[in-house]
Write an enzyme that holds these catalytic residues in place. Structure first.
Site, PDB file in Angstrom:
ATOM      1  CG  ASP A  17      18.772  23.797 104.288  1.00 26.96           C
ATOM      2  OD1 ASP A  17      18.707  24.507 105.305  1.00 26.96           O
ATOM      3  OD2 ASP A  17      19.483  24.068 103.303  1.00 26.96           O
ATOM      4  CD  GLU A 112      22.327  23.019 107.028  1.00 26.59           C
ATOM      5  OE1 GLU A 112      22.241  22.142 106.141  1.00 26.59           O
ATOM      6  OE2 GLU A 112      23.099  23.994 106.933  1.00 26.59           O
TER       7      GLU A 112
END
Length: 365
Positions: A17, A112
């Site tokens: 992420d 992500e």
């Protein structure tokens, strides 16, 4: 003692992420913004922004927060325009790095993704080492930092990636899964929002250990279809595999409210904002759809959907809102509403040939 290794396939999953990606890109490209509180999108008199820098988050500024409230919490907040072409450029670089290690890559959004590195192209036995190498490569090639979570399934990896943010990583080994989940505050469980957290607290559920003491029947009675999900994930059970190049047949957006809505007038006001966000996503992908679906989640956690299929493709917020208004007034909501969502399906592509296209993905429970 329960063993997650026995109850589910043993995989090595990484969730990567990017750290406050949109805001970080703005600070990377404009040195004058570095170290300052910024919000991407929105504005003091407009809707909520899509991202906030860590400097802004210290003041309680969050994504999707109204510009007025964000400015009230952080008077020196700077609003900047989103640049999706730039985000896409960086996303492609990041994904090319992922594919050097594995082709089992499931993007969740531009910033992500999940990676299954159980069997990887470099033959590296340590998923922790792979995550470290990926984060270093991202920093070198984009100038941006990323965080990572590493564990036996997607749920735990997702939770772990938020553990040492920003610019950190957390590994939860098979032996550590159950103690990790038992000690975890319930608000840190992925899929537990603010309202659900408050409801769980009222039921005496504050940690994973508290959640684990409840039966599946008890959780289903209080949380509907989400109950069995909570029952299993707190035991480290989440068997959804990483799904590369998955085709999504609908594009949608939804919002959970801090206070339940009881009036259709207030609901329509919120739906207009949701439709505007949906239009932005559709036009960014240059797609449209024929079937409009309204989603309502009530205060008792039951979910209702209402749909209408049009004879033509639409992507304009005003047309979406017009259809959603018709669906909303079809039937009076049975309870107060805690979540509203709009999705569009029966999609076309830019050439109007295909019915499905790849769009931003959501976490698949």
């Amino acid at each position: 003692m329960e063993s997650p290794a026995i109850q589910q396939p043993q995989r090595k999953i990484i969730h990567v992420d990017m750290d406050a990606c949109y805001a970080s890109v703005a600070q990377l490209d404009n040195p004058e913004l570095r170290g300052k509180a910024i919000a991407v999108g929105g504005g003091e008199t407009r809707g909520g922004g899509s991202a906030a820098s860590y400097e802004a988050r210290k003041f309680g500024v969050r994504s999707a927060m109204s510009g007025y409230l964000a400015k009230k919490r952080c008077p020196h907040l700077i609003f900047v325009r989103p640049r999706f072409d730039r985000y896409t450029e960086i996303s492609l670089k990041i994904r090319s790095i992922f594919h050097e290690f594995t082709d089992l890559v499931e993007p969740l959004s531009l910033d992500e993704a999940y990676l299954d590195v159980t069997q990887n192209k470099k033959g590296i036995p340590s998923a922790t080492l792979i995550a470290s190498q990926i984060r270093q490569r991202i920093l070198e090639e984009t100038g941006l930092t990323a965080s990572a979570g590493i564990s036996i399934n997607k749920f735990i990896a997702k939770v772990a990636s938020d553990y040492n943010k920003p610019n950190g990583q957390k590994t939860v080994t098979p032996d550590e899964v159950l103690p990790f989940l038992e000690a975890l505050p319930i608000g840190k469980f992925y899929g537990v929002g603010k309202v659900t957290e408050e409801k769980m607290n009222q039921l005496g559920i504050f940690t994973g250990k508290d959640l684990k003491e409840k039966t599946e029947e008890y959780l289903a009675a209080h949380f509907g279809k989400s109950g069995p999900y909570y029952y299993h994930v707190v035991r480290g059970i989440h068997n959804s595999p990483v799904k590369p190049d998955r085709t999504v047949k609908s594009v949608g957006t939804e919002h959970t409210f801090n206070e339940n809505l009881v009036s259709e007038v207030f609901m329509l006001e919120r739906l207009e904002k949701i439709a505007a966000e949906l239009e932005r996503r559709l036009k960014k992908k240059k797609i449209a759809g024929k079937t409009v679906t309204l989603k309502l989640k009530y205060s008792d956690f039951t979910v209702q959907t209402r749909s209408k299929t049009l004879p033509y493709f639409i992507s304009d917020a005003s047309l979406i809102t017009e259809t959603v208004k018709e669906l909303l007034y079809q039937e009076r909501p049975k309870e107060s509403v805690r979540l509203l969502g709009i999705s569009l399906s029966n999609l076309n592509n830019e050439a109007g040939v295909k019915k499905t296209v790849a769009v931003q993905l959501k976490f698949d429970f």
